[in-house]
Design a protein around this motif. Structure first.
Motif, mmCIF file in Angstrom:
data_model
loop_
_atom_site.group_PDB
_atom_site.id
_atom_site.type_symbol
_atom_site.label_atom_id
_atom_site.label_comp_id
_atom_site.label_asym_id
_atom_site.label_seq_id
_atom_site.Cartn_x
_atom_site.Cartn_y
_atom_site.Cartn_z
ATOM 1 N N ASN A 297 31.121 42.580 -20.654
ATOM 2 C CA ASN A 297 31.663 42.244 -19.354
ATOM 3 C C ASN A 297 33.107 41.725 -19.737
ATOM 4 O OD1 ASN A 297 31.514 39.729 -20.931
ATOM 5 N ND2 ASN A 297 29.700 39.096 -20.009
ATOM 6 N N ASP A 298 34.167 41.045 -18.995
ATOM 7 C CA ASP A 298 35.529 40.861 -19.198
ATOM 8 C C ASP A 298 35.702 39.922 -20.755
ATOM 9 O OD1 ASP A 298 35.750 42.290 -16.953
ATOM 10 O OD2 ASP A 298 36.904 40.751 -15.997
ATOM 11 N N ASP A 299 34.929 38.954 -20.327
ATOM 12 C CA ASP A 299 35.092 38.150 -21.948
ATOM 13 C C ASP A 299 34.695 38.688 -22.980
ATOM 14 O OD1 ASP A 299 36.206 36.091 -20.138
ATOM 15 O OD2 ASP A 299 34.013 35.075 -19.993
ATOM 16 N N ARG B 131 37.416 41.227 -24.167
ATOM 17 C CA ARG B 131 38.414 40.531 -24.991
ATOM 18 C C ARG B 131 37.966 39.966 -26.233
ATOM 19 N NH1 ARG B 131 38.751 38.131 -19.668
ATOM 20 N NH2 ARG B 131 40.511 38.950 -18.256
ATOM 21 N N GLU B 132 36.888 39.409 -26.224
ATOM 22 C CA GLU B 132 36.423 39.163 -27.755
ATOM 23 C C GLU B 132 36.189 40.202 -28.524
ATOM 24 O OE1 GLU B 132 32.761 36.939 -30.065
ATOM 25 O OE2 GLU B 132 32.746 36.867 -27.528
#
Length: 284
Positions: free
Chosen positions: A15-17, A20-21
């Motif tokens: 997912n988006d988070d 990023r991680e």
């Protein structure tokens, strides 16, 4: 040579988070590339992923394993169609993120079969992969067939079987995806397998994974033999570290791979150790 890391070292879902991680951690730990898990390509935020990759100076590949409902080696036309649709969506992920390789178990379901593959099912798989390869070639993308151990597919379990299957498909942008975890179970010779794939001009992608799927050098894989053979044949493609633990869980994929216990808790230490191991032994 590019050194990559599998996204599920960092996150279970893309997912988006998670994007990023995973991308930030990959860059921080010094890898060149991240292997995206394209199990659900329709839910991935591709513009964000591409932007993050560019900002962090990373390349990418993508992999997936098909399931029973998307098994292109099935005799069920609905499953074959669903698998074909999924593979073409995954190919778009690679294209739109600037990658050049779609790999993994893209020829059958990733599961324990109760019977040998049928000729009709094998022909279904070859037909879909030929169509996928033709589409991939338009974007200069190659396919890597990751042969797996007998408990995870009934189609291809060794390098020799994979080379024969590729020859039967008849597309020059389909390559063998070697994975040490599976080779450690099925191959008679790690070095021989590497040399055979290289001699055929089909050594296209490499996963380095330990026998227990934990940190490299702590299990039973014969690393001097395997990595020495890569050096001997002059392999200069992608080498991706793959490791799984119940610390990072995907809703379905972790079950498919039988990830029932923690092999590590600190994924940053794991990634740093694996990168150092690969560079030490390959001089990369």
């Amino acid at each position: 040579m590019k050194i990559g890391i599998h996204s599920m070292v960092w996150v279970g879902e893309w997912n988006d988070d998670g994007a990023r991680e995973a991308i930030a951690r990959t860059a921080e730990t010094g890898y060149d590339l991240i292997e995206l898990t394209a199990i659900s390509p329709s839910t991935m935020n591709i513009p964000l992923t591409a932007k993050l990759l560019e900002e962090n100076g990373l390349g990418c590949s993508a992999s997936l394993g098909l399931g029973p409902r998307t098994d292109i080696s099935s005799e069920d036309p609905d499953a074959v169609k669903a698998g074909r649709d999924l593979l073409f969506q995954a190919l778009n992920v690679v294209r739109d993120c600037g990658g050049s390789m779609l790999c993994g178990v893209i020829y059958s379901a990733l599961m324990k079969y109760s019977h040998p593959a049928t000729e009709r099912g094998l022909e279904n798989s070859r037909t879909v992969l030929a169509e996928l390869a033709d589409k991939a070639k338009e974007s200069n993308i190659r396919l890597g067939l990751e042969f797996c151990n007998r408990y995870e597919t009934n189609v291809i379990n060794t390098t020799a079987q994979t080379l024969k299957f590729i020859e039967e498909i008849g597309r020059d942008n389909i390559t063998a995806h070697l994975d040490t975890y599976h080779m450690n179970i099925e191959e008679n010779s790690m070095a021989g397998a590497v040399k055979d794939a290289a001699a055929a001009g089909k050594l296209g992608y490499v996963h380095v994974g330990e026998s227990h799927r934990g940190q490299l050098g702590t299990g039973s894989v014969n690393w001097p033999e395997f990595l020495g053979a890569l050096k001997e044949v002059g392999y200069d493609g992608i080498v991706t570290f793959e490791s799984f633990s119940s610390k990072v869980v995907h809703p379905t994929f972790s079950n498919d791979l039988a990830i029932w216990r923690n092999l590590w808790d600190d994924n940053i230490a794991l990634a740093n150790g694996a990168r150092a191991f690969i560079r030490e032994h390959l001089g990369a």
